[in-house]
Design a protein around this motif. Structure first.
Motif, PDB file in Angstrom:
ATOM      1  N   ARG A  31      48.689  41.186  37.331  1.00 22.35           N
ATOM      2  CA  ARG A  31      48.718  41.260  35.876  1.00 22.35           C
ATOM      3  C   ARG A  31      48.394  39.877  35.337  1.00 22.35           C
ATOM      4  NH1 ARG A  31      54.332  42.793  33.416  1.00 22.35           N
ATOM      5  NH2 ARG A  31      53.216  42.304  31.497  1.00 22.35           N
ATOM      6  N   ALA A  32      47.927  39.837  34.118  1.00 18.94           N
ATOM      7  CA  ALA A  32      47.524  38.572  33.534  1.00 18.94           C
ATOM      8  C   ALA A  32      48.733  37.731  33.199  1.00 18.94           C
ATOM      9  CB  ALA A  32      46.697  38.831  32.271  1.00 18.94           C
ATOM     10  N   THR A  83      51.134  35.442  30.808  1.00 20.64           N
ATOM     11  CA  THR A  83      51.589  35.690  29.447  1.00 20.64           C
ATOM     12  C   THR A  83      51.750  34.364  28.731  1.00 20.64           C
ATOM     13  OG1 THR A  83      52.776  37.643  30.202  1.00 20.64           O
ATOM     14  CG2 THR A  83      53.364  36.785  28.049  1.00 20.64           C
ATOM     15  N   GLY A  94      46.606  37.674  29.008  1.00 26.45           N
ATOM     16  CA  GLY A  94      45.188  37.365  28.933  1.00 26.45           C
ATOM     17  C   GLY A  94      44.733  36.645  30.177  1.00 26.45           C
ATOM     18  N   TRP A  95      43.467  36.877  30.584  1.00 30.22           N
ATOM     19  CA  TRP A  95      42.932  36.260  31.791  1.00 30.22           C
ATOM     20  C   TRP A  95      42.092  35.028  31.469  1.00 30.22           C
ATOM     21  CZ3 TRP A  95      44.665  37.962  36.362  1.00 30.22           C
ATOM     22  CH2 TRP A  95      45.202  39.251  36.420  1.00 30.22           C
ATOM     23  N   ASP A 127      46.724  50.469  32.131  1.00 32.79           N
ATOM     24  CA  ASP A 127      46.456  49.522  31.059  1.00 32.79           C
ATOM     25  C   ASP A 127      45.344  48.590  31.526  1.00 32.79           C
ATOM     26  OD1 ASP A 127      46.469  47.487  29.135  1.00 32.79           O
ATOM     27  OD2 ASP A 127      48.614  47.732  28.766  1.00 32.79           O
ATOM     28  N   ARG A 172      44.607  45.779  30.634  1.00 31.25           N
ATOM     29  CA  ARG A 172      45.013  44.379  30.716  1.00 31.25           C
ATOM     30  C   ARG A 172      45.567  44.019  32.091  1.00 31.25           C
ATOM     31  NH1 ARG A 172      49.156  43.838  25.978  1.00 31.25           N
ATOM     32  NH2 ARG A 172      49.833  45.789  26.969  1.00 31.25           N
ATOM     33  N   GLY A 175      39.386  42.191  29.868  1.00 33.65           N
ATOM     34  CA  GLY A 175      39.630  41.856  28.470  1.00 33.65           C
ATOM     35  C   GLY A 175      39.865  43.076  27.615  1.00 33.65           C
ATOM     36  N   GLY A 176      40.186  44.215  28.275  1.00 40.24           N
ATOM     37  CA  GLY A 176      40.397  45.431  27.504  1.00 40.24           C
ATOM     38  C   GLY A 176      39.103  46.053  27.032  1.00 40.24           C
TER      39      GLY A 176
END
Length: 679
Positions: free
Chosen positions: A569-570, A572, A579-580, A651, A653, A659-660
């Motif tokens: 997961r990215a 936080t 976000g990456w 998800d 993300r 980036g979705g």
């Protein structure tokens, strides 16, 4: 939770369970207790997080132009760096002998202050920092002197592996079946060469129904105990807070996860490979985290607790969306309440909760060494005893068919046996001695005979009720190192193996070692009879793995949760946004995983590991690991390693570099939806 005898880390009456993630750099502090304003007034005015960052080399000194790396040592395996602190004395040639003596005494007092204060654990004293043995300061902590001058311990002091007692248990039939090896060939010297059957051959024998009924039954058992789950995860469930507990029901149709955000998520696992989230319940006004949860024997109710004296009782029926019932375990009936109140809110804090075998009673382990038995139907506490000298971290009933015999494990290093029919005088029915640090968890095999315990001394022990120590013998024990020395603070740093020794009164059957019981109250369990033939015992570990042992203390396998969840997961940022993008202001701490709990499915070769996981262990995961015969990937859909949120929704993300913005299609398999990403 910290032992009450740990020099200043906790009070003498309350267990903090301040299960901490490492504090390095920008890592968040994850502990099971949040100080109140009153506690802050009583603490020494020292910012421990600042000191940790200082020792880790994260704080820049004002006006320092030199390279800080030249002043700060290299970080150790735990991410901590070391700096050398020296106390300089200005030479004074004109000083009298009395003044010189006074200066030397002041220097020793400063060192004692560092050694005995809250920040003493952050310092390592050198041989030059000697203390005057003739000094009459009785407040000096003897722990420092002992650790500096002790002789090197015997390297052969650890229990023998493989254990002879454990091997005997494996041959007894109580813990699995031993394989009858086939004669396959004879070597040149006439010696018989025997080989074990491979799983594929056993499956073929099962399908062809070869052999007699007893042989077929043995073949099925050996198949079950040979399917140890692999490290590759079928699915990774991500949570925004650490997961403290996750367990299957006895029939395998239900799984719950208890999180630090005071929510319990319920999943339908009637098909273990097709999960369905259907309900989430909350603990109102919780204190710091959820500490434990327990399913009723009929799976109709879930009891869950925080660090308070109230227990929430939530129906598991998906159609019942009402608020949970709140049971106050401090209520003695007739409007009477327990006499004192604690800083946790209510009369005490609960660390462990369990249903009795008939579902009519709850037993709780609590702060201050308390054990509470609560009658659900009458809504009152039937027993409340001070059963231990320190906090009770774990309780359980010995036999699912009987509500009378129960066990309790405490920070005072003892495991005690109780009979609810004679608890009024706070006198135990027996005791087990062997751990030299506090117990973090206990689990009963459910047969009224065998019990398993995890300890902060980095060992897990198997006990036999027939070997229990009588109350008279237990009361006559002389004080030993186990109950006279300061306790190890498992929340910080690593355990020094030189501190481990064999308790002379140890009445355990088998000792298991190799895992790491640090940071939090790591849990251990017996493997189920249906899916493993009761062959193994297993435990979580601070190094991000699930360790699986044979009963002779040899390692049967490991499940690498850290390896399968790392960077899934990215990061936080400060606003809680994932976000990456490396240019964003994200947390740059390392990915860490601590497996706090694990649950083996009762009917399928699957383990679910519940962990603190993420950057700085600030988030959590539940990972599904099934037996896959060594396969690295799966041709079926969804692919292995599917990443979902707590509601089992994919998800974007959770996937890097999307980036979705990726398109994804939703497909259905059975009763579960999954999403496949497409470029």
């Amino acid at each position: 939770m910290a032992d009450s005898g740990n020099g200043g880390a906790s009070s003498s009456n309350y267990n903090d369970d301040r299960d901490l993630a490492d504090v390095t750099g920008d890592e968040t502090i994850d502990m099971d207790y949040e100080p109140t304003s009153e506690d802050n007034d009583e603490r020494i005015i020292v910012n421990e997080a600042f000191l940790e960052r200082l020792l880790a080399g994260q704080e820049e000194e004002e006006g320092e132009d030199d390279d800080p790396a030249s002043e700060i040592g290299e970080a150790d395996d735990n991410g901590y760096a070391e700096i050398e602190v020296e106390i300089h004395e200005e030479p004074n040639n004109d000083a009298t002998e009395a003044e010189a003596e006074r200066t030397a005494r002041q220097r020793r007092q400063v060192i004692r202050l560092l050694a005995n204060s809250e920040i003493g654990r952050l310092f390592r004293f050198t041989a030059q920092d000697d203390f005057d043995d003739d000094d009459d300061d009785d407040d000096f902590n003897p722990m420092w002197r002992r650790r500096r001058r002790r002789p090197k311990p015997n390297p052969n002091r650890f229990p023998k592996v493989p254990s002879d007692e454990g091997a005997e248990l494996m041959r007894s039939g109580t813990f699995g079946s031993n394989e009858a090896q086939d004669i396959t060939s004879v070597d040149e010297d006439g010696r018989i060469i025997q080989k074990k059957k491979k799983l594929a051959r056993r499956i073929l024998d099962r399908e062809l129904a070869t052999g007699d009924y007893a042989g077929q039954k043995l073949n099925n058992r050996l198949m079950a105990q040979g399917m140890i789950p692999a490290s590759n995860a079928d699915m990774i469930i991500h949570y925004n807070q650490p997961v403290y507990s996750g367990q299957f029901s006895d029939d395998g149709n239900f799984f719950f996860s208890a999180n630090k955000d005071y929510h319990v998520r319920m999943y339908d696992t009637s098909n273990p490979y097709k999960w369905r989230h259907y309900k989430t319940v909350e603990y109102p006004h919780g204190q710091w985290t959820l500490t434990d949860a327990s399913l009723s024997p009929d799976n109709k109710y879930l009891a869950y607790t925080s660090i308070r004296s109230q227990v929430c009782l939530a129906p598991t029926d998906p159609n019942d969306m009402g608020d949970p019932y709140v049971l106050d375990l401090s209520d003695m009936g007739g409007g009477r309440n327990l006499g004192y109140r604690s800083r946790f809110g209510g009369s005490f804090g609960i660390w462990s909760i369990r249903f009795s075998g008939d579902g009519r009673e709850l037993v709780a382990g609590a702060t201050g060494g308390q054990i509470v038995v609560y009658d659900i139907e009458s809504r009152r506490t039937t027993h409340r005893i001070a059963g231990h000298d320190s906090d009770v971290n774990a309780v359980c009933f010995a036999d699912k068919s009987s509500p009378h015999l129960l066990y309790s494990g405490s920070d005072d290093t003892t495991l005690k046996v109780w009979d609810t029919r004679s608890m009024g005088d706070s006198r135990e029915a027996g005791a087990f001695i062997g751990h030299i640090e506090g117990l973090t968890y206990i689990d009963s095999k459910g047969d009224g005979r065998y019990i398993l315990s995890n300890g902060k001394d980095q060992s897990m022990k198997l006990w036999d009720l027939r070997m229990v120590m009588s109350p008279r013998d237990f009361g006559a024990l002389a004080p030993t190192r186990r109950n006279t020395e300061p306790r190890f603070d498992y929340r910080w740093g690593s355990y020094d193996e030189d501190d481990w020794y064999q308790d002379p009164n140890d009445n355990s059957l088998v000792t298991f070692r190799g895992h790491r019981v640090l940071r939090t109250l790591i849990r251990c369990h017996f493997s189920p009879p249906g899916s493993t033939n009761s062959r193994y015992v297993y435990s979580g570990s601070e190094d991000g793995k699930v360790y699986i042992w044979n009963m002779d203390a040899t390692l049967a396998g490991t499940v690498d949760v850290y390896g399968t969840t790392k960077n899934t997961r990215a990061p936080t940022n400060n606003f809680g946004i994932m976000g990456w993008d490396e240019d964003e202001d994200l947390s740059h701490t390392a990915w860490r995983t601590c497996v706090r709990d694990a649950s083996w499915h009762p009917n399928a070769p699957m383990i679910v590991a519940s962990a603190w996981s993420g950057y700085g262990m600030s988030t959590g995961t539940c990972t599904l690991h099934s037996w896959n015969d060594g396969a690295e990937d799966d041709e079926a859909e969804p692919k292995m390693g599917l990443r979902v949120n707590e509601k089992l929704e994919v998800d974007a993300r959770f996937y890097p570099n999307t980036g979705g913005r990726r398109n994804y299609n939703t497909r259905f398999r059975g009763n579960r939806a999954y999403q496949r990403f497409e470029d």
